[in-house]
Design a protein around this motif. Structure first.
Motif, PDB file in Angstrom:
ATOM      1  N   GLU A   1      44.438  42.413  43.963  1.00  0.00           N
ATOM      2  CA  GLU A   1      45.253  43.620  44.128  1.00  0.00           C
ATOM      3  C   GLU A   1      46.533  43.533  43.301  1.00  0.00           C
ATOM      4  O   GLU A   1      46.941  44.511  42.659  1.00  0.00           O
ATOM      5  CB  GLU A   1      45.580  43.813  45.610  1.00  0.00           C
ATOM      6  N   GLN A   2      47.161  42.359  43.303  1.00  0.00           N
ATOM      7  CA  GLN A   2      48.385  42.174  42.532  1.00  0.00           C
ATOM      8  C   GLN A   2      48.106  42.278  41.036  1.00  0.00           C
ATOM      9  O   GLN A   2      48.868  42.908  40.286  1.00  0.00           O
ATOM     10  CB  GLN A   2      49.006  40.814  42.859  1.00  0.00           C
ATOM     11  N   TYR A   3      47.016  41.668  40.607  1.00  0.00           N
ATOM     12  CA  TYR A   3      46.613  41.720  39.196  1.00  0.00           C
ATOM     13  C   TYR A   3      46.382  43.166  38.754  1.00  0.00           C
ATOM     14  O   TYR A   3      46.861  43.595  37.688  1.00  0.00           O
ATOM     15  CB  TYR A   3      45.347  40.883  39.008  1.00  0.00           C
ATOM     16  N   ALA A   4      45.658  43.933  39.557  1.00  0.00           N
ATOM     17  CA  ALA A   4      45.372  45.326  39.206  1.00  0.00           C
ATOM     18  C   ALA A   4      46.657  46.146  39.146  1.00  0.00           C
ATOM     19  O   ALA A   4      46.846  46.971  38.240  1.00  0.00           O
ATOM     20  CB  ALA A   4      44.393  45.930  40.208  1.00  0.00           C
ATOM     21  N   ALA A   5      47.553  45.903  40.104  1.00  0.00           N
ATOM     22  CA  ALA A   5      48.804  46.666  40.150  1.00  0.00           C
ATOM     23  C   ALA A   5      49.707  46.346  38.965  1.00  0.00           C
ATOM     24  O   ALA A   5      50.380  47.234  38.424  1.00  0.00           O
ATOM     25  CB  ALA A   5      49.532  46.377  41.459  1.00  0.00           C
ATOM     26  N   SER A   6      49.723  45.086  38.547  1.00  0.00           N
ATOM     27  CA  SER A   6      50.652  44.677  37.487  1.00  0.00           C
ATOM     28  C   SER A   6      50.112  44.927  36.082  1.00  0.00           C
ATOM     29  O   SER A   6      50.888  45.072  35.137  1.00  0.00           O
ATOM     30  CB  SER A   6      51.003  43.195  37.641  1.00  0.00           C
ATOM     31  N   THR A   7      48.783  44.991  35.937  1.00  0.00           N
ATOM     32  CA  THR A   7      48.199  45.157  34.600  1.00  0.00           C
ATOM     33  C   THR A   7      47.633  46.547  34.353  1.00  0.00           C
ATOM     34  O   THR A   7      47.456  46.949  33.202  1.00  0.00           O
ATOM     35  CB  THR A   7      47.060  44.143  34.374  1.00  0.00           C
ATOM     36  N   GLY A   8      47.315  47.261  35.418  1.00  0.00           N
ATOM     37  CA  GLY A   8      46.647  48.543  35.261  1.00  0.00           C
ATOM     38  C   GLY A   8      45.158  48.409  35.015  1.00  0.00           C
ATOM     39  O   GLY A   8      44.447  49.413  34.857  1.00  0.00           O
ATOM     40  N   ASN A   9      44.657  47.172  34.994  1.00  0.00           N
ATOM     41  CA  ASN A   9      43.223  46.945  34.812  1.00  0.00           C
ATOM     42  C   ASN A   9      42.476  47.191  36.120  1.00  0.00           C
ATOM     43  O   ASN A   9      43.072  47.220  37.201  1.00  0.00           O
ATOM     44  CB  ASN A   9      42.963  45.510  34.354  1.00  0.00           C
ATOM     45  N   ALA A  10      41.171  47.339  36.007  1.00  0.00           N
ATOM     46  CA  ALA A  10      40.350  47.490  37.206  1.00  0.00           C
ATOM     47  C   ALA A  10      40.455  46.231  38.058  1.00  0.00           C
ATOM     48  O   ALA A  10      40.478  45.111  37.531  1.00  0.00           O
ATOM     49  CB  ALA A  10      38.898  47.737  36.813  1.00  0.00           C
ATOM     50  N   ALA A  11      40.531  46.409  39.359  1.00  0.00           N
ATOM     51  CA  ALA A  11      40.605  45.258  40.259  1.00  0.00           C
ATOM     52  C   ALA A  11      39.296  44.478  40.220  1.00  0.00           C
ATOM     53  O   ALA A  11      38.214  45.072  40.162  1.00  0.00           O
ATOM     54  CB  ALA A  11      40.888  45.718  41.683  1.00  0.00           C
ATOM     55  N   PRO A  12      39.358  43.157  40.230  1.00  0.00           N
ATOM     56  CA  PRO A  12      38.136  42.361  40.292  1.00  0.00           C
ATOM     57  C   PRO A  12      37.313  42.696  41.536  1.00  0.00           C
ATOM     58  O   PRO A  12      37.858  43.074  42.578  1.00  0.00           O
ATOM     59  CB  PRO A  12      38.657  40.920  40.358  1.00  0.00           C
ATOM     60  N   VAL A  13      36.009  42.549  41.404  1.00  0.00           N
ATOM     61  CA  VAL A  13      35.105  42.696  42.541  1.00  0.00           C
ATOM     62  C   VAL A  13      35.035  41.349  43.244  1.00  0.00           C
ATOM     63  O   VAL A  13      34.654  40.342  42.636  1.00  0.00           O
ATOM     64  CB  VAL A  13      33.700  43.130  42.078  1.00  0.00           C
ATOM     65  N   VAL A  14      35.429  41.310  44.513  1.00  0.00           N
ATOM     66  CA  VAL A  14      35.473  40.059  45.267  1.00  0.00           C
ATOM     67  C   VAL A  14      34.477  40.151  46.419  1.00  0.00           C
ATOM     68  O   VAL A  14      34.570  41.052  47.253  1.00  0.00           O
ATOM     69  CB  VAL A  14      36.889  39.778  45.810  1.00  0.00           C
ATOM     70  N   GLU A  15      33.528  39.214  46.458  1.00  0.00           N
ATOM     71  CA  GLU A  15      32.499  39.206  47.496  1.00  0.00           C
ATOM     72  C   GLU A  15      32.635  37.953  48.356  1.00  0.00           C
ATOM     73  O   GLU A  15      32.788  36.848  47.834  1.00  0.00           O
ATOM     74  CB  GLU A  15      31.108  39.223  46.868  1.00  0.00           C
ATOM     75  N   SER A  16      32.562  38.138  49.665  1.00  0.00           N
ATOM     76  CA  SER A  16      32.589  37.015  50.598  1.00  0.00           C
ATOM     77  C   SER A  16      31.155  36.581  50.873  1.00  0.00           C
ATOM     78  O   SER A  16      30.444  37.199  51.656  1.00  0.00           O
ATOM     79  CB  SER A  16      33.286  37.435  51.898  1.00  0.00           C
ATOM     80  N   THR A  17      30.736  35.514  50.206  1.00  0.00           N
ATOM     81  CA  THR A  17      29.347  35.055  50.299  1.00  0.00           C
ATOM     82  C   THR A  17      29.218  33.711  51.000  1.00  0.00           C
ATOM     83  O   THR A  17      28.107  33.213  51.171  1.00  0.00           O
ATOM     84  CB  THR A  17      28.747  34.910  48.893  1.00  0.00           C
ATOM     85  N   GLY A  18      30.348  33.109  51.371  1.00  0.00           N
ATOM     86  CA  GLY A  18      30.332  31.741  51.865  1.00  0.00           C
ATOM     87  C   GLY A  18      30.398  30.764  50.709  1.00  0.00           C
ATOM     88  O   GLY A  18      30.019  31.088  49.575  1.00  0.00           O
ATOM     89  N   THR A  19      30.895  29.574  50.977  1.00  0.00           N
ATOM     90  CA  THR A  19      31.041  28.582  49.908  1.00  0.00           C
ATOM     91  C   THR A  19      29.695  28.215  49.296  1.00  0.00           C
ATOM     92  O   THR A  19      29.524  28.234  48.073  1.00  0.00           O
ATOM     93  CB  THR A  19      31.739  27.322  50.440  1.00  0.00           C
ATOM     94  N   GLY A  20      28.727  27.862  50.142  1.00  0.00           N
ATOM     95  CA  GLY A  20      27.420  27.471  49.623  1.00  0.00           C
ATOM     96  C   GLY A  20      26.732  28.597  48.882  1.00  0.00           C
ATOM     97  O   GLY A  20      26.172  28.401  47.796  1.00  0.00           O
ATOM     98  N   GLY A  21      26.787  29.798  49.459  1.00  0.00           N
ATOM     99  CA  GLY A  21      26.192  30.954  48.794  1.00  0.00           C
ATOM    100  C   GLY A  21      26.879  31.263  47.482  1.00  0.00           C
ATOM    101  O   GLY A  21      26.231  31.620  46.487  1.00  0.00           O
ATOM    102  N   GLY A  22      28.203  31.125  47.465  1.00  0.00           N
ATOM    103  CA  GLY A  22      28.956  31.363  46.238  1.00  0.00           C
ATOM    104  C   GLY A  22      28.592  30.380  45.141  1.00  0.00           C
ATOM    105  O   GLY A  22      28.469  30.756  43.969  1.00  0.00           O
ATOM    106  N   MET A  23      28.422  29.113  45.510  1.00  0.00           N
ATOM    107  CA  MET A  23      28.040  28.109  44.515  1.00  0.00           C
ATOM    108  C   MET A  23      26.679  28.436  43.903  1.00  0.00           C
ATOM    109  O   MET A  23      26.467  28.297  42.689  1.00  0.00           O
ATOM    110  CB  MET A  23      28.011  26.719  45.155  1.00  0.00           C
ATOM    111  N   LYS A  24      25.748  28.878  44.729  1.00  0.00           N
ATOM    112  CA  LYS A  24      24.417  29.229  44.208  1.00  0.00           C
ATOM    113  C   LYS A  24      24.507  30.373  43.207  1.00  0.00           C
ATOM    114  O   LYS A  24      23.872  30.347  42.152  1.00  0.00           O
ATOM    115  CB  LYS A  24      23.494  29.611  45.367  1.00  0.00           C
TER     116      LYS A  24
END
Length: 338
Positions: free
Chosen positions: A38-61
């Motif tokens: 949110e801070q990045y999008a507000a300060s740069t005007g770029n699209a906010a990153p897509v952030v998914e909560s998948t769990g650590t193990g799921g994220g690593m996969k």
């Protein structure tokens, strides 16, 4: 070299095909990453990153599936990357990864403020409440305990009901290692077990009802224990901190989780948390370097930073500087030992 060349070819058109950074991983790290996004999008005007909560193990996969426009750029983790995950990454061409420690998080056990009992549990009591098998009368038996008072008469005479993370969660991994294993070691018969049998008994959570896997969404656990005053929940300290008007901490071995007790490890259930960066995507995915710079900035990670306001226990100044140098220099991580 062939894999790198292929990755470079695949990524050549990414800047035009995708204008959002994609981040997966730990539910514990999720609120911090979301705040930085949110801070990045507000300060740069770029699209906010897509952030998914998948769990650590799921994220690593997901993170280790490969390099290219349809692959994740970063993953959050509430434990360090495992050797097996590092090898899976390498097998799929993800051979240049930077590991950044963000700070520390305490694994909190919490209860609704509507519960007026002064909860203070030992690791042995936690183990007896949640393990699939326990020591009783000198034998290893299926967990017979249904109420807290059966474990210790000083505890409430209410059913054991604890909401916690699933096996894919880094929070679950850390809880098992830091709490269940320590509790297991307090029982002489269990401590004397060896090899795989010992690991099984000390690690396996019960599945007969008192422990309820509540998925990767820690906010759901917050809602469940808020609705049931006798239920307890396990999640990262940031969720307790952000919901302190509704929830209160359960002390563990007489210590309550706070910024101070997590930072000095006097609170037993504390662990470092991380992000992992896919360096092949840097300079190709628009804004990725700027996002990483924002994440490791003093404004975010510092002791007075906006992530500390959300519950992150910050690193020392020296270690934070080391992480900043590592991030800006795209320092490649070494293979984990285990």
């Amino acid at each position: 070299m062939a894999a790198f060349a292929l990755a470079s070819t695949v990524l050549a058109g990414v800047a035009h095909a995708r204008d959002q950074i994609r981040i997966v991983g730990s539910s514990t790290v999720f609120p911090y990453t979301q705040a930085v996004a949110e801070q990045y999008a507000a300060s740069t005007g770029n699209a906010a990153p897509v952030v998914e909560s998948t769990g650590t193990g799921g994220g690593m996969k997901i993170f280790c599936q490969g390099v290219g426009e349809d692959q994740a750029d970063l993953t959050g983790a509430s434990r360090a990357m495992k050797k097996s995950e590092f090898e899976a990454c390498a097998k799929n061409g993800v051979v240049d990864v930077t590991e950044i420690q963000l700070g520390y998080d305490g694994l909190s056990i919490a209860v609704s403020r509507a519960n007026d009992f002064d909860w203070d549990l030992t690791e042995a009591q936690i183990f007896n409440a949640l393990a699939a098998e326990v020591e009783k009368d000198g034998q290893v038996v299926a967990n017979p305990y249904k109420t807290w008072s059966e474990i210790d008469p000083s505890l409430p005479d209410v059913a054991i009901q604890v909401f916690g993370p699933p096996p894919t969660s880094g929070t679950r991994d850390a809880f098992v290692e830091l709490t269940m294993h320590e509790g297991c070691a307090t029982f002489p018969v269990l401590k004397a077990l060896e090899g795989d049998r010992k690991n099984e008994v000390c690690s396996r959570m019960r599945q007969d009802g008192p422990f309820i896997e509540a998925g990767e969404n820690d906010n759901l656990i917050v809602q469940r224990i808020e609705a049931d005053p006798n239920a307890l929940g396990i999640f990262g300290y940031s969720f307790l901190y952000e919901n302190s008007d509704k929830l209160k901490a359960v002390k563990v071995e007489g210590i309550e989780p706070t910024f101070e007790t997590i930072a000095d490890f006097s609170y037993d259930i504390a662990r470092p948390i991380f992000i992992y960066i896919k360096n092949a995507h840097r300079g190709v995915i628009p804004g990725m370097n700027e996002f990483i710079a924002e994440y490791v900035s003093d404004a975010a990670l510092g002791p007075d930073g906006y992530l500390a306001e959300r519950g992150l226990t910050p690193l020392s100044d020296d270690l934070r500087k080391e992480m900043q140098d590592r991030a800006t220099g795209s320092v490649k991580m070494d293979q984990p030992q285990s």
